[in-house]
Each structure stands twice: as structure tokens, then as C-alpha cells.
Design an enzyme around this catalytic site. Structure first.
Site, PDB file in Angstrom:
ATOM      1  CB  ILE A  19       1.108   4.810   4.512  1.00 59.29           C
ATOM      2  CG1 ILE A  19       1.737   5.739   3.469  1.00 59.29           C
ATOM      3  CG2 ILE A  19       1.042   5.497   5.868  1.00 59.29           C
ATOM      4  CD1 ILE A  19       0.882   6.941   3.110  1.00 59.29           C
ATOM      5  CB  SER A 140      -4.288  13.750   0.991  1.00 53.68           C
ATOM      6  OG  SER A 140      -3.627  14.051  -0.232  1.00 53.68           O
ATOM      7  CE1 TYR A 153      -7.095   9.865  -1.642  1.00 54.15           C
ATOM      8  CE2 TYR A 153      -6.124  11.980  -2.247  1.00 54.15           C
ATOM      9  CZ  TYR A 153      -6.054  10.778  -1.570  1.00 54.15           C
ATOM     10  OH  TYR A 153      -4.942  10.491  -0.811  1.00 54.15           O
ATOM     11  CE  LYS A 157      -7.296  10.582   1.894  1.00 52.08           C
ATOM     12  NZ  LYS A 157      -7.145   9.595   2.977  1.00 52.08           N
TER      13      LYS A 157
END
Length: 264
Positions: A19, A140, A153, A157
Site C-alpha cells: 500500500i 483496518s 493487531y 487498529k
């Protein structure tokens, strides 16, 4: 190409691949002078692909001294920062809740959450003095609800989403906008193990099967969202988490559980 960012100075972290690389190239195509930031040598390849429109900076996006120095150096060379895309992040692997320890969480939070905080802290101050600027953070769909990532994770996020909301409020009247992008399943270095495993089993058709488009996304599709948020086209978008996931988060996919179903 368009000129949505003509003459603007843009920093992109995690620019060595995926990205970040796609966004660096798209920003440059739309007229920006891009500072591509990473800790890996992949960022040199990004600069070569940019054909002289992209400069390289080595920086650990989750280290305060490094980010402070990065911002100081960019302002010294270019006089301002118009856009900062805090994209650098790590998955932390695919361990379950009981297989991670506090050091795993600390490193994931350092890169994924403290990194965007540092971008906002240091670039935001520079932008506020100029009364304009756009800060974008990669969150995310895993930060929206369970089922799209590991525990640490996902928590990191979710923190990014709240961080941009809080920061947008705290930067009221400064002219600085702060937004997040929530990608779904995108084919990048981070998701390579998933893609490799599925392809080895001959089940590539199952990639992205939980979203209505029935496919995974590509880095350039996130880059287009970042371009929108970095440009004046999004001048009234602030404190927002823009979901780019093929419709995945419109439903509630089943997540992996630590224990089996209870006995009936």
C-alpha cells in the site's frame, strides 16, 4: 495524470512495498513531491519506480526520535508538509490469544498505534502552523470488529480509528484534517502467507469469498482512497474511518475461536 496534489509535499511511511509503495507512486503521479519512508531497502525500489519524483528517508515509524527527526528534516528541505500518510504497520504474525505475550503486544502497538500518534504529534504541529494539512492513518476492518485479524493487531487498529477521531477534535480550527483508511483483505507482503497458502491448495477462488465482490483488493485501490483524503476533494472529510473492503464489514464473518463449540 491529474494534479490533485500538484506541488505538495507528502510523506508516506511503510513505502517499501504494498500500500505504501502504491500510494507513493500515485501521489507522485498526481503532482506531489513524495518522501517515501521505510526501514527496508524496498523503499529504494519505490524511488526508482517514481522516476525522480520520490525521495527516500529511512525511519522507524514507531520511534519518537526518528519521527521527530524525519519531520524536522523534511521541513528544513521543503519548508512544509502538506500530507502525511502514516501507513507503516505489522501483523505481528498469526498467533492466537493465548500464544502471544506482552512483548508481542508491545511491538505491534508500538508500530501500528504509536506510529500514527507520532505522525500526528509532529506533522500535525507543522501543519497547524500553516493552517492546513491532511494526516491519514492506516487502520483496518480488523479494528471495527472481530473476525479480520489477530487480537493484538485488531486492538491496535481499533486504537488507530479512535486516535484519528480524537485528534480531529483536538486539532479543531487548525485547518488540519485527520482520517483513517480501513482496508479489507489486500494483497501485500503482510497478507502474502494467506495468499500463498490458498494458492498452494488450488483454492484461489476462495480469496475474498466473505465480501460481496468475492475478491481480494489490490494496493492501488487503497492508494486511491489515500489520494482522495490527501487532496482538497475531501476538504469536508475529517475524523472519519473510510472502509475500503469490498463490502466485507457490511456483514459479520465468523472468526476463528480459541475453543470449540460448547457441548449441546
Amino acid at each position: 495524470m491529474g494534479h490533485d496534489l500538484d506541488g505538495r509535499i507528502a510523506i508516506v511511511t511503510g513505502a517499501g512495498s504494498g500500500i505504501g509503495q502504491a500510494t507513493s507512486l500515485l501521489f507522485a503521479d498526481h503532482g506531489a513531491h513524495v518522501i517515501a519512508v521505510d526501514v527496508t531497502d524496498g523503499v529504494d525500489h519505490t524511488a526508482r519506480l517514481g522516476g525522480g519524483r520520490i525521495e527516500v528517508a529511512r525511519c522507524d515509524a514507531g520511534d519518537e526520535q526518528s519521527v521527530a527527526q524525519l519531520v524536522e528534516d523534511v521541513v528544513a528541505r521543503h519548508g512544509r508538509i502538506d500530507a502525511f500518510y502514516a501507513n507503516a504497520g505489522i501483523s505481528g504474525g498469526w498467533k492466537g490469544l493465548f500464544d502471544q505475550d506482552a512483548s508481542d503486544w508491545a511491538e505491534i502497538l508500538r508500530v501500528n498505534l504509536i506510529g500514527p500518534f507520532l505522525a500526528i504529534k509532529y506533522a500535525g504541529r507543522v501543519m497547524a502552523e500553516a493552517k492546513r494539512g491532511s494526516i491519514i492513518c492506516t487502520a483496518s476492518v480488523a479494528g471495527l470488529r472481530s473476525g479480520a485479524g489477530g487480537p493484538a493487531y485488531s486492538a491496535s487498529k481499533a486504537g488507530v480509528i479512535n486516535l484519528v477521531q480524537t485528534s480531529a477534535q483536538m486539532l479543531s480550527t487548525s485547518g488540519v484534517r485527520v482520517n483513517a483508511i480501513c482496508p479489507g483483505l489486500i494483497e501485500t507482503g503482510m497478507t502474502k502467507p494467506i495468499y500463498d497458502m490458498v494458492r498452494e491448495r488450488g483454492r484461489e477462488d476462495r480469496i475474498g469469498q466473505l465480501n460481496p465482490l468475492r475478491r481480494g483488493g489490490q494496493p492501488n485501490e487503497i492508494a486511491e482512497a489515500a489520494l482522495f483524503l490527501a487532496s482538497d476533494r475531501s476538504s469536508y472529510v475529517n475524523g472519519h474511518a473510510l472502509v475500503v473492503d469490498g463490502g466485507l464489514s457490511s456483514s459479520h464473518p465468523v472468526s476463528k475461536q480459541e475453543f470449540g463449540r460448547p457441548a449441546s
